[in-house]
Motif scaffolding. Structure first.
Motif, PDB file in Angstrom:
ATOM      1  N   UNK A 158      -4.267  29.223  29.181  1.00 13.11           N
ATOM      2  CA  UNK A 158      -3.091  29.814  29.165  1.00 13.11           C
ATOM      3  C   UNK A 158      -3.024  31.359  30.024  1.00 13.11           C
ATOM      4  N   UNK A 159      -3.834  32.227  29.603  1.00 19.68           N
ATOM      5  CA  UNK A 159      -4.443  33.392  30.180  1.00 19.68           C
ATOM      6  C   UNK A 159      -5.782  33.238  30.596  1.00 19.68           C
ATOM      7  N   UNK A 160      -6.180  33.966  31.638  1.00 20.63           N
ATOM      8  CA  UNK A 160      -7.514  34.161  32.130  1.00 20.63           C
ATOM      9  C   UNK A 160      -8.505  34.507  31.091  1.00 20.63           C
ATOM     10  N   UNK A 161      -9.536  33.852  30.835  1.00 24.91           N
ATOM     11  CA  UNK A 161     -10.620  33.810  29.899  1.00 24.91           C
ATOM     12  C   UNK A 161     -11.319  35.166  29.804  1.00 24.91           C
ATOM     13  N   UNK A 162     -10.983  35.839  30.855  1.00 29.47           N
ATOM     14  CA  UNK A 162     -11.822  37.259  30.762  1.00 29.47           C
ATOM     15  C   UNK A 162     -11.036  38.209  29.869  1.00 29.47           C
ATOM     16  N   UNK A 163      -9.833  37.850  29.455  1.00 35.92           N
ATOM     17  CA  UNK A 163      -9.036  38.543  28.351  1.00 35.92           C
ATOM     18  C   UNK A 163      -9.701  38.244  27.261  1.00 35.92           C
ATOM     19  N   UNK A 164     -10.569  38.753  26.633  1.00 34.74           N
ATOM     20  CA  UNK A 164     -11.477  38.442  25.364  1.00 34.74           C
ATOM     21  C   UNK A 164     -10.558  39.055  24.351  1.00 34.74           C
ATOM     22  N   UNK A 165      -9.679  40.388  24.632  1.00 33.26           N
ATOM     23  CA  UNK A 165      -8.971  40.912  23.460  1.00 33.26           C
ATOM     24  C   UNK A 165      -9.469  42.246  22.966  1.00 33.26           C
ATOM     25  N   UNK A 166     -10.667  42.643  23.410  1.00 34.98           N
ATOM     26  CA  UNK A 166     -11.328  43.956  22.965  1.00 34.98           C
ATOM     27  C   UNK A 166     -10.981  45.121  24.027  1.00 34.98           C
ATOM     28  N   UNK A 167     -10.361  45.022  24.917  1.00 37.09           N
ATOM     29  CA  UNK A 167     -10.140  45.821  26.064  1.00 37.09           C
ATOM     30  C   UNK A 167      -8.400  46.146  25.848  1.00 37.09           C
ATOM     31  N   UNK A 168      -8.226  47.354  25.792  1.00 40.36           N
ATOM     32  CA  UNK A 168      -6.812  47.857  25.890  1.00 40.36           C
ATOM     33  C   UNK A 168      -6.551  48.222  27.496  1.00 40.36           C
ATOM     34  N   UNK A 169      -5.742  47.448  28.113  1.00 43.87           N
ATOM     35  CA  UNK A 169      -5.629  47.319  29.614  1.00 43.87           C
ATOM     36  C   UNK A 169      -5.215  48.907  30.056  1.00 43.87           C
ATOM     37  N   UNK A 170      -4.390  49.395  29.204  1.00 45.88           N
ATOM     38  CA  UNK A 170      -3.862  50.895  30.023  1.00 45.88           C
ATOM     39  C   UNK A 170      -4.668  51.937  29.801  1.00 45.88           C
ATOM     40  N   UNK A 171      -5.740  51.656  28.961  1.00 40.93           N
ATOM     41  CA  UNK A 171      -6.736  52.783  28.568  1.00 40.93           C
ATOM     42  C   UNK A 171      -8.143  52.180  29.065  1.00 40.93           C
ATOM     43  N   UNK A 172      -8.480  52.153  30.283  1.00 42.60           N
ATOM     44  CA  UNK A 172      -9.639  51.872  30.854  1.00 42.60           C
ATOM     45  C   UNK A 172     -10.373  52.956  31.961  1.00 42.60           C
ATOM     46  N   UNK A 173     -11.519  52.664  32.221  1.00 43.46           N
ATOM     47  CA  UNK A 173     -12.333  53.297  33.316  1.00 43.46           C
ATOM     48  C   UNK A 173     -11.701  52.791  34.571  1.00 43.46           C
ATOM     49  N   UNK A 174     -11.939  53.394  35.637  1.00 43.49           N
ATOM     50  CA  UNK A 174     -11.590  52.772  37.040  1.00 43.49           C
ATOM     51  C   UNK A 174     -12.380  51.542  37.494  1.00 43.49           C
ATOM     52  N   UNK A 175     -11.728  50.704  38.000  1.00 43.93           N
ATOM     53  CA  UNK A 175     -12.300  49.285  38.407  1.00 43.93           C
ATOM     54  C   UNK A 175     -13.358  48.916  37.384  1.00 43.93           C
ATOM     55  N   UNK A 176     -12.966  48.666  36.040  1.00 42.98           N
ATOM     56  CA  UNK A 176     -14.132  47.935  35.316  1.00 42.98           C
ATOM     57  C   UNK A 176     -14.398  46.622  35.516  1.00 42.98           C
ATOM     58  N   UNK A 177     -15.674  46.219  35.231  1.00 41.35           N
ATOM     59  CA  UNK A 177     -15.872  44.819  35.500  1.00 41.35           C
ATOM     60  C   UNK A 177     -15.030  43.793  34.573  1.00 41.35           C
ATOM     61  N   UNK A 178     -14.559  42.677  35.108  1.00 43.44           N
ATOM     62  CA  UNK A 178     -14.040  41.666  34.266  1.00 43.44           C
ATOM     63  C   UNK A 178     -15.054  41.097  33.243  1.00 43.44           C
ATOM     64  N   UNK A 179     -14.655  40.830  32.066  1.00 44.94           N
ATOM     65  CA  UNK A 179     -15.749  40.467  30.998  1.00 44.94           C
ATOM     66  C   UNK A 179     -16.415  39.098  31.476  1.00 44.94           C
ATOM     67  N   UNK A 180     -15.732  38.063  32.023  1.00 43.67           N
ATOM     68  CA  UNK A 180     -16.525  36.989  32.588  1.00 43.67           C
ATOM     69  C   UNK A 180     -17.646  37.486  33.515  1.00 43.67           C
TER      70      UNK A 180
END
Length: 753
Positions: A158-180
């Motif tokens: 349905x949605x990319x599997x890297x979206x585990x649910x623990x990252x808040x997309x609007x509050x992250x560091x620059x260019x974070x690694x995808x979880x996968x």
């Protein structure tokens, strides 16, 4: 249960890792392919892959492969599929297409054609079309076009599997690694075996904490998809809720068991805000008590080893053969996470110092686009696998820690302090000695002549072909110093890897000699585009500062553009313009950031007109004028193609007493109207037009940077234009080694009786 064909997508380079993962998840007929892995299994197997795969980006249920030679064939093939078996009544759909062929060149058109086929089939069977819902539909349809075939599949994730649910997309560091990607790095480095043996995990440059959190999820036997609240199979007609719930119950039990025996996992970063984000991410993942985050310099990694953490495990649990057990995994800053490539030596030095404190026999995993990190670490990788981090081509380099073989060079600063820097080339001591000598002499010259920004070094040693400029701060940057390093493109006869190693040595040595922090050192590389022509801009993040010249303050950008905003070789040319400007109506053509306009205004010009095609540079020029107290109706800024503007201005009655014209050597900007601009080819036409804008007795100053420039004096004289070469009088002392850095002429209109 029925057996289906599936395809799991993953990042390029992780196909084999994903294949092993799927085999462990009991998938059948597993076959790694480019960009993913094909496999067969039941619905349970697909659910298990969605829930437990750490490196897959999507899991697709393959429905059919249809003829896609043209749009009509695609429509017919898709319409033949039994969509009522997949889309429930009242269900919503979305279609995502990728790939092209000669007939299907637009993915949006392809998606619409497939959507029409699905909707028409269901309308004929049910009397109504399903609604299209782009975000979180009940059924997501994936269309992959390749050659004259299209693979039609359902996206079970349905949605990319890297979206585990623990990252808040609007509050992250620059260019974070995808979880996968982070999970793949940790798995490839052997973390499962290390974690089971009680070994320690460290990420000394953790950013938002993705590597450490993924390592904790693996150690805790936590299903990476357990926190997700949306799946592509939930609205699918073939969904088996009982099977899915049983898998969730099993995952909960495994997590409860895994959390009972956790190794020590530590993430650190020098940036306090990043560590705060990492902690919040771990908290959302339910792992805040199992991952320790700290604000710390990677260089002091050794201090972390003996300090207790969340889990309290031994820092260096022994393996069966008595060797230490542990993993350092790191994604050092590169690309948009750095203001400039010049900061890399300091980053590598900190990492190298930290890793040197780790027990021999640990595993070190680094994802980086820069193979020269081997030299900085003094280690040879046991594995190096190509990977993509987003669009950046990188490699995963895995090492076994051992005594370092890196070369340490003692460097004495201008202030007399000695420090050691890591270099790749033993001969770089020659550059260090030469640079210290010329920098010392140039600094004395600058102080005597009250020059604040100047060239320190200009390829004095051919093997170290760089230009190094120093910018003293003024205005809001008063008291600061900045260094800008430009690498000249090496000729094809020079080994590219060796040239790169020398360049990195320069970046390490220069701040040590000058006693300047690496955060104030910026670097650029000029490389021609593959098709020839203009240089490609190897720029980084914008870094605005202010410098001074002849008593004026100028805004510079040390990181955001190929050039900084002030051409240092034109210092004497600008001073000449200022000395000629008293009472003059001044015109600046191809004005760039308006530095010559500031000199003219400061020299007493009655009015100024500044013309440039770029609004960015024109606004910059206006800021420079205001910085120095020049504003109002007497100072106009015109955005226009200069050549076209000259033609239009000639039709007016406005004339100018002093004109400065400094055109680019070459341009292929579409906005200029012509296909290309060449100063050698087009200068005569330009200067004839400029001469017609001069008032009686007026003069123009024409400058260009084409080393091979030859003025077309015959044509110019035929049109009543005289050039006087004043180049020698406009080359500053700090550019004396390079007298062809520019050419400069006085332009006058020959009076005819």
């Amino acid at each position: 249960m029925e057996t289906y064909e599936f395809f799991a997508r993953c990042a390029s380079g992780f196909e084999s890792l994903l294949a092993s993962e799927l085999k462990n998840l009991k998938a059948q007929r597993v076959r790694p392919l480019k960009g993913g892995v094909a496999f067969f299994g039941t619905v349970r197997d697909a659910y298990r892959a969605c829930l437990w795969s750490r490196v897959a980006s999507r899991v697709l249920l393959v429905l059919a492969r249809v003829d896609a030679r043209d749009a009509d064939a695609l429509y017919a093939g898709v319409k033949d599929i039994d969509w009522a078996a997949h889309v429930g009544e009242g269900g919503t759909i979305a279609v995502y297409a990728h790939g092209m062929n000669d007939s299907l060149r637009n993915t949006q058109f392809t998606a619409v054609k497939v959507k029409d086929a699905v909707c028409d089939r269901l309308r004929e069977e049910r009397g109504q079309r399903p609604d299209v819902q782009p975000k979180r539909p009940d059924v997501a349809i994936d269309v992959a076009v390749r050659s004259e075939k299209a693979t039609i599949a359902l996206d079970l994730s349905g949605e990319p599997l890297h979206r585990r649910g623990y990252r808040k997309e609007s509050v992250q560091t620059d260019a974070p690694l995808k979880e996968t990607l982070a999970a793949g790095i940790v798995l490839a480095a052997g973390w499962i075996k290390i974690a089971r043996g009680g070994g320690m995990f460290i990420d000394p440059m953790c950013g938002s904490g993705t590597l450490a959190i993924e390592a904790a999820m693996i150690a805790a036997d936590m299903a990476p998809g357990i926190m997700r609240d949306y799946w592509g199979f939930s609205g699918w007609q073939g969904h088996d809720e009982a099977v899915w719930n049983a898998l969730l119950d099993e995952a909960d039990e495994r997590l409860a068991t895994g959390l009972g025996s956790m190794p020590r996992i530590v993430g650190g970063d020098i940036d306090e805000a990043s560590v705060a984000i990492a902690h919040e991410n771990a908290k959302r993942a339910g792992l805040a008590d199992t991952v320790e985050f700290r604000v710390a310099d990677a260089a002091r990694l050794g201090e972390w080893l003996g300090q207790g953490g969340c889990a309290g495990a031994d820092a260096a649990a022994p393996m069966g053969d008595g060797r230490a057990l542990g993993l350092v995994a790191v994604n050092p800053p590169y690309g948009e996470r750095l203001s400039s490539e010049a900061q890399l030596p300091a980053v590598y030095a900190a990492l190298s110092e930290g890793v040197s404190a780790v027990p021999d026999g640990w595993t070190l995993a680094v994802i980086t686009p820069d193979a020269s990190i081997d030299t900085a670490l003094g280690l040879a990788p046991t594995e190096a696998a190509p990977l993509y981090n987003g669009r950046i081509e990188t490699s995963l380099r895995i090492y076994e820690t051992a005594p370092s073989t890196r070369i340490e060079l003692p460097v004495v600063s201008l202030a007399g302090d000695e420090r050691s820097v890591t270099v790749a080339e033993k001969n770089s001591d020659q550059f260090a000695a030469r640079f210290r000598k010329v920098a010392k002499e140039r600094m004395k010259w600058a102080r005597r002549n009250d020059v604040l920004c100047f060239r320190l070094y200009d390829a004095d040693l051919p093997d170290y072909a760089v230009a190094i400029d120093l910018y003293g701060g003024a205005g809001r940057s008063s008291g600061e110093r900045f260094v800008h390093i430009s690498e000249y493109e090496a000729p094809s006869s020079v080994d590219a890897e060796r040239a790169q190693r020398r360049y990195r040595d320069v970046l390490a040595i220069v701040p040590a000699v000058l006693g300047i922090d690496a955060s104030h050192v910026f670097s650029k590389t000029r490389r021609r585009d593959k098709g020839g022509g203009q240089y490609r801009d190897m720029r980084g993040r914008s870094r605005v500062a202010w410098t001074g010249e002849s008593g004026y303050v100028f805004e510079i950008d040390l990181g955001g553009y190929l050039d900084t905003g002030i051409f240092l070789d034109h210092r004497m040319t600008r001073e000449l313009v200022g000395s000629m400007a008293e009472g003059a109506r001044f015109l600046n053509l191809f004005a760039y950031t308006g530095t010559a306009t500031v000199h003219a205004a400061g020299g007493g010009a009655a009015s100024t007109v500044t013309v440039d095609l770029s609004q960015t540079y024109l606004s910059w020029a206006e800021r420079n004028m205001k910085l120095n107290g020049f504003s109002g109706r007497n100072h106009r800024f015109v955005r226009s193609d200069v050549v076209r503007w000259i033609t239009e201005e000639r039709a007016s009655k406005r004339r100018y007493d002093l004109i400065f014209v400094d055109p680019p050597t070459f341009s292929n900007s579409k906005a200029m109207g012509k296909d290309t601009w060449s100063v050698q080819r087009d200068h005569a036409e330009l200067l004839i037009g400029v001469s017609r804008l001069l008032a009686r007795g007026g003069k123009a100053v024409f400058s260009c940077n084409l080393r091979s420039f030859k003025p077309d004096t015959e044509t110019l004289e035929r049109y009543g234009v005289r050039l006087t070469d004043i180049t020698a009088d406009t080359i500053p002392e700090d550019f004396a080694r390079n007298p062809k850095i520019h050419r400069c002429y006085l332009v006058e209109r020959i009076e005819t009786s």
